[in-house]
Structures are given as structure tokens and as C-alpha cells.
Design an enzyme around this catalytic site. Structure first.
Site, PDB file in Angstrom:
ATOM      1  N   ASP A 171      51.222  12.513  -3.013  1.00  0.00           N
ATOM      2  CA  ASP A 171      49.890  13.378  -2.875  1.00  0.00           C
ATOM      3  C   ASP A 171      50.893  14.549  -3.058  1.00  0.00           C
ATOM      4  O   ASP A 171      49.802  15.252  -4.508  1.00  0.00           O
ATOM      5  CB  ASP A 171      49.126  13.410  -1.384  1.00  0.00           C
ATOM      6  CG  ASP A 171      48.651  12.641  -0.575  1.00  0.00           C
ATOM      7  OD1 ASP A 171      49.046  11.598  -1.644  1.00  0.00           O
ATOM      8  OD2 ASP A 171      48.025  12.994   0.422  1.00  0.00           O
ATOM      9  N   GLU A 402      55.351  11.960  10.983  1.00  0.00           N
ATOM     10  CA  GLU A 402      55.219  10.785   9.798  1.00  0.00           C
ATOM     11  C   GLU A 402      56.186  11.098   8.382  1.00  0.00           C
ATOM     12  O   GLU A 402      56.350  10.606   7.916  1.00  0.00           O
ATOM     13  CB  GLU A 402      54.174  11.779   9.431  1.00  0.00           C
ATOM     14  CG  GLU A 402      53.507  11.787   7.918  1.00  0.00           C
ATOM     15  CD  GLU A 402      51.582  12.730   7.395  1.00  0.00           C
ATOM     16  OE1 GLU A 402      51.720  13.291   8.083  1.00  0.00           O
ATOM     17  OE2 GLU A 402      51.488  12.191   6.833  1.00  0.00           O
TER      18      GLU A 402
HETATM   19  C1  2M8 Z   1      48.746  10.997   3.066  1.00  0.00           C
HETATM   20  O1  2M8 Z   1      47.428  11.137   2.107  1.00  0.00           O
HETATM   21  C2  2M8 Z   1      46.356  11.537   2.853  1.00  0.00           C
HETATM   22  C3  2M8 Z   1      45.303  11.576   1.786  1.00  0.00           C
HETATM   23  O2  2M8 Z   1      45.317  10.344   1.205  1.00  0.00           O
HETATM   24  C4  2M8 Z   1      46.790  13.050   3.398  1.00  0.00           C
HETATM   25  O3  2M8 Z   1      46.811  13.302   3.658  1.00  0.00           O
HETATM   26  O4  2M8 Z   1      44.621  13.151   4.430  1.00  0.00           O
HETATM   27  C5  2M8 Z   1      49.351  10.659   2.137  1.00  0.00           C
HETATM   28  O5  2M8 Z   1      51.162  10.139   2.859  1.00  0.00           O
HETATM   29  C6  2M8 Z   1      48.884   9.407   1.730  1.00  0.00           C
HETATM   30  O6  2M8 Z   1      50.223   8.070   1.328  1.00  0.00           O
HETATM   31  C7  2M8 Z   1      48.689   7.863   3.055  1.00  0.00           C
HETATM   32  O7  2M8 Z   1      48.924   6.497   2.972  1.00  0.00           O
HETATM   33  C8  2M8 Z   1      48.055   8.884   4.035  1.00  0.00           C
HETATM   34  C9  2M8 Z   1      48.116   8.145   5.526  1.00  0.00           C
HETATM   35  O8  2M8 Z   1      49.119   8.184   6.021  1.00  0.00           O
HETATM   36  O9  2M8 Z   1      48.907  10.277   4.347  1.00  0.00           O
END
Ligand code: 2M8
Length: 438
Positions: A171, A402
Site C-alpha cells: 500500500d 504483520e
Molecule cells: C494491508 O492493506 C489494507 C488495505 O487493503 C489496509 O492497510 O487497510 C496490506 O498489507 C495488504 O496487502 C493486506 O492484504 C491487508 C490485510 O492484511 O493489509
């Protein structure tokens, strides 16, 4: 944490995050089902309950749109209101092909599911339930690839574009900074919104408000065109042929070809896509100066020239020539020699590197998983072993987070990882790497 306890820990997290049919990435920060997370998570479930692995993928595909688009978030629980943007904000009913239920976002994510299916089949080659599930879902997975070829590649090059950083999976990578800077925010037209992520995770580990305003701007742009690609392609200031997105697609194309051949299914279309995509990736995305693969900025008309993690996924997709692969291996090896856990998500020598902030530097488990398998495929066994053991060491020391600090000297002073805790894909990928045994 002892190695045996890691396996128990991984199982505990996968169970904790299971929500009657699908898995959330982590309970508080991400309370819905995410597209590429689900793929990796299903590999984790398969060690304990193959049935959960199958149901995970079934629930994800229950949100597929009529045009084949597989959304990046499926909002199975509509009453959950601690995530922004939620289903109301996406308003995907503007597109007649978006299902009424489950509600979803209007963008996609890296197409991992082809190679996830192949991975599951390799683990359980004779399991009848899995075989019948794979045969059943195969056309839907192919349809999700067809969507990309039909709608995200208007010049018919074999490389897909993304129009939102969230589609890249990385992101807030510095890769996207310049494209986001093209967006001028008019505060009077940007809808009011309230972030939840910075209430749950420390704000210095998350994207900035400047970036969030632009994420919202691009979401609104998609909605304005009813999430229809033709208009988005014309107008979006953010239009990128990304390395990770395309490498993952190419890997999954190949897995679908392999699966299709095993079950006597038609793979002609997949083979055509694959031939074009693989050679275009190798030529167009290779940056001679940096000796790495780099995303192509369609609006800017050139490479986004940084060393970063997305291009390394090409190893897993069997894309690089032997010389290109050697360069990628050299890059990892030099980082290892300089006291980094590999692989940091962004160039550690760039002023834009931030070892703590999300996709601007930290180590990510699912990336290590893909890079590990890619290195093995190319015969770089020593580097593969380090990629595997670095992740396992981080998890043992800092638990299932994470993402992780990449500087070894700094990790020595830490007791936890970054971002969300009890994280599903970290549990799944660590578990799978533990079982693999290098
Ligand atoms: C993160 O992205 C989400 C939006 O999609 C967020 O920050 O709200 C990213 O690391 C993405 O790659 C990942 O799929 C998601 C959920 O782990 O988190």
C-alpha cells in the site's frame, strides 16, 4: 519461542482468526476477509483442517463479480464498523455486476489463488474432496485472470495495470509516492472520513494522512466510473504495471496450466496469456541501471526506478533469465552481509526507507515465502535457507506480527513485531516454511 511451540502458536492464531467460513488477517485491524491473505491462510489451515482451506477459498470466490473481478475485501459481516473504508463507503452497488451479498470493495489484489490451488494439490495429491473442489473452482479462477486480461490490459501487452496502491498489496511503498503526488486534493470535494487503523496500530507504523487522502480520492474515482475500467484508464493519475501484481499472475497462470493438464481441462487461453506476459515482463520491467525489475508508470511513461521487494517475486514465477536471477540473488546476499534480515521491503539505502512503517522497509512473511520458493527453483539454495531462517528467527523472537524490523541490530532491542498481532498469513507462511525444512 521454541520451534515446537511455533507450530502450536500458528494453529492457535489460525483458529482464533477463523470466523465460520473464512479467516480475518487479524481480529482488530482487519476484521473482514482479504483476497491474497486468504490464499496464504488456506495453506496454513490445510495442515490442521483441509476443509477450512477449501471453505476459505469458497467464501472468497462467493464475492466474485460478474465480470470476473475478485475483490480485495469481502465484507461478510456488514455490521462490523471498526474498519475504514467499509462496504458503504465503497458503494459497489453502482456496478450492476457486483453481487448484492456478500458486499465487497471495488478493486482487486495479487492473483495468488492459482498457485495456492497447485500448492494444496501438491500437499494432498490424492484427496478426493480437494480434487473435486479444485475442478469446481478452476473456471472461476481462470475467469478472474480473464478479467485482468480483458479489462486491465487495454494495449494488449500482457501486463496488467493497477489504479490504486491497495491493489498492489504494498500500500504505502515509496514506489507510489510520485504518482500520488500528481493528485491534488480539493478538501471541499473529498468526502469526510475517519480512519480506524491508527486507533488500533501505532500511527508511525501506518500510512500517513496525506496518503490516505489520496487512497480515498482514487476510491472515489473508481466509484465515479462504476468501477468500470475504461473510464478509470482514461482518467486515473495512478496507473501502474506493477511487478508483484504481474509476477503473481504469471505464476498463477502456470499453476492453472499445470492443474488443467492434470485434469484434462482446456488451457489454450492460459497458454496464450502466459507466453505474452512472461516475455513482456522480462523485457519491459527489467531496469538495466538498477539490475532489478521495476514497475512501469503508465502515466509517467517510464520505470519507477527503485530497488524493492515486488520484483523478487519474479523468481517464484520463473521469469528471470539466469543472469537476471543472479543479480536478484546478489542483491539479497549483499543485504544479508550488511546485517539485515532478508528481505526488507524497500531499498535500505534510499532516504525513503523507513524500517518501521509498513511497506516502506519492514520484512513481510508472505513475501519471504514466495522468494524462498523462487530462490530454490533457481538453485540458490543458500540464499533460500537464509530467507527461510530469517523469517523463522523473527517470529520466534518477536511473535506472529504483520511485519518486522529488518535491521538485526535493532531487532536485538525489540520484544515485538510491527502492525497487527496474531497475524494469519504470518502464522500460515511460517508454519509452511517450518514444515518445508529447506
Ligand atoms: C494491508 O492493506 C489494507 C488495505 O487493503 C489496509 O492497510 O487497510 C496490506 O498489507 C495488504 O496487502 C493486506 O492484504 C491487508 C490485510 O492484511 O493489509
Amino acid at each position: 519461542m521454541e520451534l515446537e511451540r511455533l507450530v502450536d502458536g500458528a494453529e492457535r492464531i489460525l483458529t482464533l482468526n477463523w470466523r465460520d467460513g473464512f479467516t480475518v488477517p487479524t481480529g482488530k485491524l482487519y476484521p473482514f476477509q482479504w483476497n491474497w491473505d486468504s490464499g496464504f491462510t488456506s495453506i496454513g489451515h490445510s495442515y490442521f483442517q483441509l476443509d477450512y482451506a477449501i471453505r476459505e477459498l469458497q467464501s472468497l470466490f462467493s464475492g466474485q463479480w460478474e465480470n470476473g473481478m475478485l475483490p480485495h475485501i469481502i465484507f461478510h459481516n456488514e455490521n462490523e464498523d471498526t474498519y475504514f473504508p467499509n462496504h458503504d463507503f465503497w458503494g459497489t452497488h453502482v456496478n450492476p455486476g457486483a453481487p448484492q451479498r456478500p458486499k465487497s470493495s471495488g478493486i482487486t489484489q495479487p492473483a495468488v489463488h492459482g498457485f495456492i490451488l497447485e500448492n494444496l494439490l501438491e500437499k494432498f495429491p490424492d484427496n478426493e474432496d480437494l480434487i473435486s473442489f479444485v475442478k469446481h473452482i478452476f473456471p472461476d479462477v481462470v475467469k478472474s485472470h480473464r478479467f485482468l486480461y480483458a479489462h486491465r490490459d487495454p494495449q494488449r501487452e500482457g501486463l496488467m495495470f493497477i489504479f490504486h496502491p491497495w491493489e498492489s498489496g504494498r500500500d504505502n511503498s515509496p514506489l507510489w509516492d510520485e504518482s500520488l503526488e500528481r493528485i491534488e486534493i480539493d478538501a471541499s470535494t473529498l468526502p469526510h472520513y475517519q480512519r480506524w487503523d491508527t486507533r488500533i496500530a501505532p500511527s508511525d507504523e501506518r500510512p500517513t494522512s496525506y496518503q490516505y487522502d489520496r487512497y480515498v480520492y482514487l476510491l472515489q474515482l473508481g466509484k465515479k466510473y462504476r468501477y468500470d475500467e475504461a473510464g478509470i484508464f482514461e482518467e486515473s493519475p495512478f496507473l501502474i504495471q506493477d511487478t508483484l501484481m504481474n509476477a503473481v499472475l504469471i505464476k498463477s497462470n502456470q499453476s492453472l496450466i499445470n492443474i488443467g493438464k492434470r485434469f484434462g481441462l482446456d488451457v489454450g487461453e492460459l497458454e496464450e496469456w502466459q507466453q505474452q506476459s512472461r516475455s513482456c515482463f522480462k523485457e519491459k520491467l527489467w531496469n538495466h541501471e538498477l539490475q532489478t525489475f521495476a514497475p512501469f508508470d503508465v502515466r509517467g511513461g517510464g520505470h519507477i526506478a527503485f530497488k524493492e521487494i515486488g520484483g523478487l517475486a519474479s523468481l517464484y514465477a520463473d521469469i528471470p533469465s539466469p543472469v537476471q536471477a543472479q543479480r536478484l540473488n546478489d542483491y539479497l546476499w549483499s543485504l544479508h552481509g550488511r546485517g539485515f534480515y532478508i528481505c526488507p521491503s524497500f531499498d535500505v539505502d534510499s532516504p525513503l526507507f523507513d524500517s518501521k512503517r509498513y511497506w516502506r522497509g519492514p520484512v513481510w512473511s508472505q513475501m519471504n515465502w514466495m522468494i524462498y520458493h523462487g530462490l530454490k527453483k533457481y538453485g540458490f539454495v543458500e540464499t533460500a535457507k537464509i530467507v527461510r531462517s530469517d523469517l523463522i528467527e523473527l517470529v520466534r523472537k518477536l511473535c506472529f506480527y504483520e511485519y518486522y524490523e529488518p535491521q538485526k541490530s535493532k531487532v536485538a532491542t525489540l520484544t515485538a513485531g510491527y502492525g497487527g498481532s496474531d497475524f494469519s498469513w504470518t502464522a500460515a507462511c511460517t508454519l509452511d516454511l517450518l514444515k518445508d525444512g529447506a
